[in-house]
Design an enzyme around this catalytic site. Structure first.
Site, PDB file in Angstrom:
ATOM      1  CG  HIS A   9       4.042 -27.060  14.469  1.00 24.51           C
ATOM      2  ND1 HIS A   9       4.785 -27.973  13.745  1.00 24.51           N
ATOM      3  CD2 HIS A   9       4.769 -25.914  14.490  1.00 24.51           C
ATOM      4  CE1 HIS A   9       5.909 -27.401  13.352  1.00 24.51           C
ATOM      5  NE2 HIS A   9       5.931 -26.165  13.795  1.00 24.51           N
ATOM      6  NE  ARG A  50       9.666 -29.763  10.265  1.00 29.53           N
ATOM      7  CZ  ARG A  50      10.977 -29.919  10.329  1.00 29.53           C
ATOM      8  NH1 ARG A  50      11.513 -31.122  10.353  1.00 29.53           N
ATOM      9  NH2 ARG A  50      11.778 -28.864  10.362  1.00 29.53           N
TER      10      ARG A  50
END
Length: 162
Positions: free
Chosen positions: A100, A11
């Site tokens: 992402h 992330r």
């Protein structure tokens, strides 16, 4: 940095906080201190990426963070998003690309490659197996063609046996 995002399926919020001391080149892993949900974990990177990562660290010996801005501090999440957009534009990619997406692509690839839910959960840092369902649905489309061919062959076998 983009390869690191892809290979580790990390992330962005975790990426910007990686300290150099948390990188284990020998073990091909990185310690994530207080990732999502305030959980500690390790992420992996391929042995083939070790030399590139080592070169990056040697080229930036004063860095405290794995990836630092010119102001000697960690990048912001927004800056990582801007960097991804800059590379998207340079590559002439029209579709929407965001950091992402690298995570989604790698987790989907690992799912398609046959890693178990437990393995994917460990690598991705997902809290529950239920949150992995999105990747299974994404990879299901890749199975569709092979499934249709296999079922068609089974139908022909049944027809010929009758």
């Amino acid at each position: 940095m983009l390869k690191f995002l892809f290979f580790t399926s990390i992330r962005v919020s975790e990426l910007i906080n990686i300290r150099v001391k948390d990188v284990d080149l020998g073990g091909c892993k990185v310690f994530i201190d207080q990732g999502k949900g305030s959980k500690d974990r390790y992420i992996l990177f391929p042995t083939s990426f070790r030399l590139i990562l080592s070169s990056h660290l040697q080229a930036n010996p004063k860095n405290r963070y794995l990836f630092e801005s010119s102001r000697c501090g960690p990048y912001t999440t927004r800056r990582i998003q801007q960097i991804v957009q800059e590379y998207r534009a340079r590559a002439g990619i029209e579709q929407r690309v965001h950091p992402h997406l690298f995570r989604h692509q790698m987790i989907t690839w690992l799912t398609k490659s046959g890693l178990s839910d437990a393995q994917i959960q460990l690598i991705s840092g997902h809290e529950s197996k239920k949150s992995l369902e999105v990747y299974q649905h994404l990879s299901l489309s890749g199975v569709q063609g092979a499934y249709q061919v296999a079922v068609l062959e089974a139908e022909h076998s049944l027809d010929n046996a009758a």
